[in-house]
Design an enzyme around this catalytic site. Sequence first.
Site, PDB file in Angstrom:
ATOM      1  N   HIS A   1       0.870  -1.205   0.000  1.00  0.00           N
ATOM      2  CA  HIS A   1       0.000   0.000   0.000  1.00  0.00           C
ATOM      3  C   HIS A   1       0.894   1.239   0.000  1.00  0.00           C
ATOM      4  O   HIS A   1       1.513   1.563   1.008  1.00  0.00           O
ATOM      5  CB  HIS A   1      -0.908   0.015   1.240  1.00  0.00           C
ATOM      6  CG  HIS A   1      -1.875   1.168   1.249  1.00  0.00           C
ATOM      7  ND1 HIS A   1      -3.235   0.991   1.386  1.00  0.00           N
ATOM      8  CD2 HIS A   1      -1.691   2.499   1.144  1.00  0.00           C
ATOM      9  CE1 HIS A   1      -3.831   2.170   1.353  1.00  0.00           C
ATOM     10  NE2 HIS A   1      -2.912   3.119   1.220  1.00  0.00           N
TER      11      HIS A   1
ATOM     12  N   HIS B   1       1.588   5.414  -1.675  1.00  0.00           N
ATOM     13  CA  HIS B   1       1.249   6.609  -2.473  1.00  0.00           C
ATOM     14  C   HIS B   1       2.542   7.234  -2.976  1.00  0.00           C
ATOM     15  O   HIS B   1       3.431   7.535  -2.176  1.00  0.00           O
ATOM     16  CB  HIS B   1       0.511   7.643  -1.614  1.00  0.00           C
ATOM     17  CG  HIS B   1      -0.756   7.127  -1.024  1.00  0.00           C
ATOM     18  ND1 HIS B   1      -1.984   7.271  -1.644  1.00  0.00           N
ATOM     19  CD2 HIS B   1      -0.990   6.454   0.125  1.00  0.00           C
ATOM     20  CE1 HIS B   1      -2.914   6.707  -0.880  1.00  0.00           C
ATOM     21  NE2 HIS B   1      -2.344   6.200   0.194  1.00  0.00           N
TER      22      HIS B   1
ATOM     23  N   LYS C   1      -9.422  -0.196  -5.970  1.00  0.00           N
ATOM     24  CA  LYS C   1      -9.498   0.404  -4.628  1.00  0.00           C
ATOM     25  C   LYS C   1     -10.830   1.113  -4.411  1.00  0.00           C
ATOM     26  O   LYS C   1     -11.238   1.946  -5.211  1.00  0.00           O
ATOM     27  CB  LYS C   1      -8.347   1.417  -4.467  1.00  0.00           C
ATOM     28  CG  LYS C   1      -8.313   2.165  -3.145  1.00  0.00           C
ATOM     29  CD  LYS C   1      -7.844   1.292  -1.991  1.00  0.00           C
ATOM     30  CE  LYS C   1      -7.954   2.021  -0.651  1.00  0.00           C
ATOM     31  NZ  LYS C   1      -6.821   2.860  -0.338  1.00  0.00           N
TER      32      LYS C   1
ATOM     33  N   HIS D   1     -10.542   1.272   1.667  1.00  0.00           N
ATOM     34  CA  HIS D   1     -10.331   2.231   2.747  1.00  0.00           C
ATOM     35  C   HIS D   1     -11.537   2.031   3.653  1.00  0.00           C
ATOM     36  O   HIS D   1     -12.629   2.525   3.360  1.00  0.00           O
ATOM     37  CB  HIS D   1     -10.240   3.667   2.222  1.00  0.00           C
ATOM     38  CG  HIS D   1      -9.944   4.646   3.314  1.00  0.00           C
ATOM     39  ND1 HIS D   1      -8.724   5.267   3.455  1.00  0.00           N
ATOM     40  CD2 HIS D   1     -10.696   5.058   4.363  1.00  0.00           C
ATOM     41  CE1 HIS D   1      -8.744   6.036   4.538  1.00  0.00           C
ATOM     42  NE2 HIS D   1      -9.936   5.928   5.098  1.00  0.00           N
TER      43      HIS D   1
ATOM     44  N   HIS E   1      -4.629  -0.669   5.751  1.00  0.00           N
ATOM     45  CA  HIS E   1      -4.203   0.098   6.930  1.00  0.00           C
ATOM     46  C   HIS E   1      -5.161  -0.031   8.121  1.00  0.00           C
ATOM     47  O   HIS E   1      -5.721   0.960   8.579  1.00  0.00           O
ATOM     48  CB  HIS E   1      -3.946   1.568   6.583  1.00  0.00           C
ATOM     49  CG  HIS E   1      -4.969   2.229   5.688  1.00  0.00           C
ATOM     50  ND1 HIS E   1      -6.317   2.218   5.942  1.00  0.00           N
ATOM     51  CD2 HIS E   1      -4.817   2.928   4.539  1.00  0.00           C
ATOM     52  CE1 HIS E   1      -6.942   2.875   4.991  1.00  0.00           C
ATOM     53  NE2 HIS E   1      -6.059   3.318   4.124  1.00  0.00           N
TER      54      HIS E   1
ATOM     55  N   ASP F   1       1.413   2.605   3.527  1.00  0.00           N
ATOM     56  CA  ASP F   1       0.562   3.795   3.351  1.00  0.00           C
ATOM     57  C   ASP F   1       1.411   5.063   3.439  1.00  0.00           C
ATOM     58  O   ASP F   1       0.924   6.111   3.883  1.00  0.00           O
ATOM     59  CB  ASP F   1      -0.578   3.815   4.374  1.00  0.00           C
ATOM     60  CG  ASP F   1      -1.656   4.846   4.019  1.00  0.00           C
ATOM     61  OD1 ASP F   1      -1.703   5.275   2.851  1.00  0.00           O
ATOM     62  OD2 ASP F   1      -2.430   5.219   4.909  1.00  0.00           O
TER      63      ASP F   1
END
Length: 343
Positions: A13, A15, A99, A136, A174, A247
């Site tokens: 995970h 970004h 996602k 999420h 997460h 994350d």
Amino acid sequence: MDTLTIARPDDWHLHVREGALLKSVVPDTAGQFARAIIMPNLTPPVVTVDRALAYRDEILAAVPPGATFEPLMTLYLTEDTPPNEIQKAAECPHVHAVKLYPAGATTNAASGVRDIKKVYPVIEAMEKYDLPLLMHGEVVDSEIDIFDREAVFIDRHLSPLIHHFPKLRMVMEHITTENAVTFVTEQPNNLAATITAHHLLLNRNAMFEGGLRPHHYCLPLIKRERHRHALVKAATSGNPKFFLGTDSAPHPKGAKEAECGCAGIYTARHALAFYAEVFDRADALAQFEGFASFYGADFYGLPRNEDSVTLHRQVVDVPETVDFGGVAGVPLRAGGQVAWSVS
Ligand code: NCD
Ligand code: ZN
């Protein structure tokens, strides 16, 4: 044990944003991990396979010479995603998941899903083509206390999803609570969860130590100590349902130290060292390789990495700031130290 050699890990995970910021953060991850699941919450979001492939090229161009790093792409689910895009994604060797962001749940989630029932036909296609759904897992209703949003998501949305789509592979991303640990543990093996380093290292006091600490603000929020404890237990248990997902979410310093600061913590540079600290303190280094290098690959149906990394018990300084493409970013534990180094 002062050195630890494990199969090269993956980050399930991550970004990396776009443009100059992307160029500055990709080397941090590529220096430790072989692969990473790349989050699609750009503006505009990555909603098609074609866009995911162009984004993949941008990431590959930022991998330093000599490093090998494979970005594993994802699509951003919207209420307008056509089911045939799922078939296309499933047939593309570079797209590995879709996602789900509840609309408004976090950074760049405005185009997310308002009514999960509306995307059931798309999720049905994902079940049919065996493409994992990443979640999420937080509700966004303003009447639900922000510390309870994960637990309410499980009851309201995750339980029905599991009931409707018994064969769908799902990852609760997460996770932050004891409720999530218990729930994921009790479900069949097609439900797994990622755990971040910051949720393993910190409890919610970290957001308020001597004042407001914007660099400890992320979503889902860091929770009470008993939840942190449950996460550490899950991560170090050897249960293959729990695996590493940083994350790591870079935001420029100014965007976090603001009247309305962005959610996201940058952990990529010392990610493996942070996790190693957690496992070391829990006297569970023997479980580290499974969590960091095996269980995620097994869940995604990808081969385990054949090369390795070695960690040394050696204190390393964390810089006050890192470069985010010409602007400063503040990493987790800025100006402090980590107890492990990676070679
Ligand atoms: C992430 C981001 O900045 O993109 N922020 C965060 O606090 N984790 C989005 C997310 O994963 O929620
Ligand atoms: Zn994220």
